[in-house]
Design a protein around this motif. Structure first.
Motif, mmCIF file in Angstrom:
data_model
loop_
_atom_site.group_PDB
_atom_site.id
_atom_site.type_symbol
_atom_site.label_atom_id
_atom_site.label_comp_id
_atom_site.label_asym_id
_atom_site.label_seq_id
_atom_site.Cartn_x
_atom_site.Cartn_y
_atom_site.Cartn_z
ATOM 1 N N CYS A 185 -51.263 21.261 -125.850
ATOM 2 C CA CYS A 185 -51.427 21.764 -124.465
ATOM 3 C C CYS A 185 -49.929 22.009 -124.405
ATOM 4 N N GLU A 221 -53.333 28.313 -121.703
ATOM 5 C CA GLU A 221 -54.693 27.936 -120.714
ATOM 6 C C GLU A 221 -56.195 28.243 -122.917
ATOM 7 N N SER A 250 -47.504 17.445 -114.309
ATOM 8 C CA SER A 250 -49.033 17.774 -114.053
ATOM 9 C C SER A 250 -49.816 18.948 -114.849
ATOM 10 N N TYR A 251 -49.789 19.838 -115.291
ATOM 11 C CA TYR A 251 -50.582 19.999 -115.981
ATOM 12 C C TYR A 251 -50.495 19.897 -117.612
ATOM 13 N N GLU A 267 -53.061 16.447 -117.428
ATOM 14 C CA GLU A 267 -53.851 16.333 -117.493
ATOM 15 C C GLU A 267 -54.596 16.844 -118.526
ATOM 16 N N GLN A 268 -54.049 17.602 -118.779
ATOM 17 C CA GLN A 268 -54.695 18.063 -119.710
ATOM 18 C C GLN A 268 -54.760 17.015 -121.068
ATOM 19 N N THR A 311 -63.471 26.155 -120.708
ATOM 20 C CA THR A 311 -63.399 26.006 -118.861
ATOM 21 C C THR A 311 -64.764 26.750 -119.151
ATOM 22 N N ALA A 344 -49.356 30.604 -118.861
ATOM 23 C CA ALA A 344 -50.005 30.365 -118.145
ATOM 24 C C ALA A 344 -50.863 30.512 -119.697
ATOM 25 N N TYR A 390 -45.765 26.928 -124.218
ATOM 26 C CA TYR A 390 -45.183 26.938 -123.088
ATOM 27 C C TYR A 390 -43.495 27.357 -125.141
ATOM 28 N N ASP A 411 -44.856 20.869 -111.749
ATOM 29 C CA ASP A 411 -46.262 21.585 -112.268
ATOM 30 C C ASP A 411 -45.828 21.708 -113.747
ATOM 31 N N THR A 412 -44.860 21.731 -114.808
ATOM 32 C CA THR A 412 -45.295 21.558 -116.383
ATOM 33 C C THR A 412 -46.171 19.586 -116.397
#
Length: 737
Positions: free
Chosen positions: A212, A352, A53-54, A57-58, A359, A348, A216, A50-51
């Motif tokens: 990005c 974001e 992928s995110y 993408e960013q 967004t 998260a 975290y 998941d990390t």
């Protein structure tokens, strides 16, 4: 003996019981250990994926945005190089004796937003140049530049005049230089222009991979590393920044086994188990996520201990305590899961926060663009199903027109906002007639107001100096935004009053005041404090009820600031709103009389011949219909080259005017116009040529006029504006001069 046998059997049973219990306990603990370890590993792998992928993408989005920005900058440099090259060639042609030296380059540099200009020989020797910091004049620096340019691809454009070089060079301090080069038009050699962007600007305004991973937490999400090649460019562990993969044993081991796929179990140099991790690959970067082994299995030993305790409780308390133990275990698991979910949610939200504005923008635009498109498609569908119902057909066409008008307004406002935020809005400095401009604005809006029974009252008689110098296009856009809001948020049968008067003047400049008052829904005092922010609307349903985008007043405020004026607002809910705008203008002292407004006589267009250049079939069909509807005969051309050939093949005076699309294949509208104007025939210099383009900004109009066109029509074409323009140029020969 029996007692001995019973005792022996009891001991045996006890031993047997102990063995069974021990085996059962071992099986239980082993099962808990295996399942918990497997679950922890799966959870870690899912979290890693998941990390990855995110972050991927960013980072990809950031790459795309940065590449778009770089391409835009390089295109601008290419345009500057071409324009400057043409300007130098023109100046040399008009003034053959003018010396092309450093002083001349300094003069050219003042007219362009560049860091420097170099004129090179075909061998790479600097003939002359200039720079904002003056370093080009230093002989040592010139010698160093010539060494760097020796054998460079920049020099190859000298042998290929049709080519233009553009590129970006990144420096060690993170700054970069955008360079463009083209062959000289006034002689042999190369013209080079460049613009230097400082490291501080790059840090403050360029999108960074570090954004990005900023939210975290290494203790919760593991260590995240983004690399370009082997260099670490982003990490939630700041100690790893500006190091390499090979300097970190864990990253080095992950890199060596990155082809295994899935989660990877790596070891330290001592051979002991060290960590679990995963590697992802983007277009130009790699992403590593890893955690120490003890953190991956953080719940395994705890689960085993709890299982052992529960097993002992079951053995000693049997069924009585087993239910309570299971309940307690489930509650603890639920509480731990809730805490874990809270931690993930907090992480998260942090991740974001950097993309919140983007967004929100995309969500608003997705809704606001799809809404009128859905209306258009829906009305077409209804019209197709009711072909015989003429009233329904007319209603559908009316609603399609209204939806397309809303969509056009949205596109205009988004483009205006983008231009204003990027600082690319170019104000004109041309003479204009203020009463005439006010007439144009109110003529457009009177129909919109009349449809709702709203009275639009205008008053602008107190203008001692009606002829001014400024940017009428942006004044019109500003007042259209304010008046549209006054009509849009008004009540049925309401009233809008527009007053324009001169506050003061000193002979050369005048302060003009615009007052727009309405009887609309008004605004609260709290909302008035933030009404000029983008996408701001007081009521959540305003965009659905009134069709607004929340950009109009933000654009108005930006335009007022750009023109050096002020804007004030007074409003009361349920009563109405009054806007007061003050703008400074230069007085046009060259004007002799106010132009008269005349009605458009379309009969003069009967039998006229027009050359229509348009590469889009649908646009061609629309324009042909509009022209044929007023009696104009049309000759069509699908690109700029066909337009040039059609005009060249026509007899003298064969065409009365040319409508030229700007963006076309083979030859664009600007090139085609220049080619026509350069032809050796009398009508080539005098025939009216009108640009048709979807690019409706001031700089686009300027480019059209510079290429030799007479006027600039923005798409979608307004038929009335088109007819007025044709009548003006076909009935007044002085319009072509």
């Amino acid at each position: 003996m029996r007692d001995g046998m019973e005792k022996s059997q009891s001991v045996f049973n006890r031993k047997q019981f102990i063995i069974v219990c021990a085996l059962a306990g071992l099986l239980l603990l082993g099962g808990v250990l295996g399942l918990s370890a497997h679950s922890d590993l799966q959870n870690a792998e899912k979290q890693f994926e998941d990390t990855i992928s995110y972050v991927k993408e960013q980072c990809t989005d950031y790459d795309n945005l940065n590449l778009a920005t770089e391409a835009k900058s390089l295109m601008r440099m290419m345009e500057n190089a071409q324009h400057l090259c043409s300007e130098i060639a023109r100046d040399q042609q008009e003034n053959p004796g003018r010396v092309l030296d450093d002083a001349a380059m300094e003069e050219y540099l003042q007219d362009y937003t560049l860091s420097g200009i170099l004129v090179l020989s075909a061998e790479g020797k600097i003939l002359c140049g200039a720079s904002q910091d003056g370093r080009v004049s230093d002989p040592q620096i010139r010698e160093q530049m010539e060494k760097e340019l020796a054998g460079s691809i920049v020099l190859k454009v000298a042998d290929h005049p049709e080519q233009i070089y553009a590129g970006r060079t990144e420096k060690e301090d993170s700054s970069y230089v955008d360079t463009a080069a083209c062959a000289r038009k006034d002689g042999d050699g190369v013209l080079v222009v460049y613009y230097r962007t400082t490291a501080e600007y790059v840090r403050n305004y360029s999108l960074s991979y570090q954004n990005c991973v900023q939210g975290y937490n290494p203790a919760v999400d593991g260590t995240i590393v983004v690399t370009r090649g082997d260099r670490i460019v982003a990490s939630n562990d700041t100690a790893l920044l500006d190091t390499t993969v090979d300097e970190n044993p864990t990253l080095s081991a992950l890199k060596a086994r990155s082809t295994d796929g899935g989660v990877i179990h790596v070891h330290s140099t001592t051979g002991q188990q060290y960590a679990y991790g995963i590697v992802g690959q983007g277009r130009s970067f790699y992403i590593y996520v890893y955690r120490p082994e003890q953190e991956v299995y953080v719940s395994t030993m705890r689960n085993v201990s709890m299982a052992a305790f529960a097993y002992m409780v079951v053995l000693f308390l049997l069924q009585l305590l087993r239910g309570k133990t299971d309940q307690r275990y489930r509650e603890q698991q639920l509480r731990r899961e809730q805490e874990y979910q809270k931690t993930l949610k907090a992480a998260a939200l942090k991740a974001e926060s950097a993309n919140l504005a983007k967004t929100e923008f995309l969500q608003r635009m997705s809704h606001d663009i799809r809404t009128p498109i859905n209306g258009i498609r829906g009305m077409v569908e209804i019209g197709d199903r009711c072909p015989e119902d003429m009233a329904r057909q007319a209603d559908c066409r009316k609603k399609i027109w209204e939806a397309s008008t809303l969509l056009l307004e949205l596109v205009n406002e988004v483009l205006d906002m983008g231009k204003l935020e990027s600082g690319e809005v170019v104000l004109e400095n041309v003479p204009f007639d203020l009463p005439e401009l006010m007439h144009e604005i109110t003529d457009v809006l009177e129909k919109q107001a009349a449809e709702r029974g709203i009275v639009l009252h205008r008053e602008y008689g107190r203008l001692p100096h009606p002829r001014l110098v400024g940017s009428p296009l942006h004044v019109k856009r500003l007042l259209m935004n304010v008046l549209s809001n006054a009509i849009k948020y008004n009540r049925e049968k309401g009233r809008v009053m527009l007053d324009c008067f001169e506050l003061s003047s000193n002979g050369d400049k005048a302060q003009i005041c615009f007052v727009c008052a309405d009887t609309g829904i008004g605004m609260s005092e709290e909302f008035q404090k933030r009404m000029f922010e983008p996408f701001t609307q007081e009521n959540a349903g305003a965009r659905s009820v009134y069709g607004g985008t929340g950009l109009g007043m933000s654009i108005a405020k930006s335009l007022v600031d750009k023109m050096g004026g002020t804007i004030g607002v007074e409003s009361k809910q349920g009563v109405g709103t009054t806007y007061t705008i003050t703008l400074p203008f230069a007085i046009d002292n060259t004007a002799t009389e106010e132009p008269e407004r005349q009605q458009t006589d379309l009969t003069v267009l009967q039998g006229r011949r027009m050359l229509l250049a348009e590469d889009n079939a649908l646009n061609m069909e629309i324009m042909e219909f509009l022209l044929n509807d007023v009696g104009v005969k049309v000759t069509k051309a699908a690109d700029g080259q066909q337009a040039v050939e059609a005009f060249a093949a026509s007899p003298l005076g064969g065409f009365d005017a040319i409508l030229m699309d700007v963006m076309m294949p083979v030859r664009d509208g600007h090139e085609a116009t220049r080619a026509i104007r350069a032809m050796d025939r009398p009508d080539a210099k005098t025939i009216p040529i009108f640009a048709m383009t979807a690019n409706a900004f001031t700089e686009d109009r300027r480019k059209a006029l510079e290429s030799g066109m007479n006027e600039h029509l923005s798409k979608p074409i307004d038929p009335d504006a088109l007819y007025r323009l044709l009548v003006k140029y076909l009935t007044d020969p002085k319009s072509n001069l």
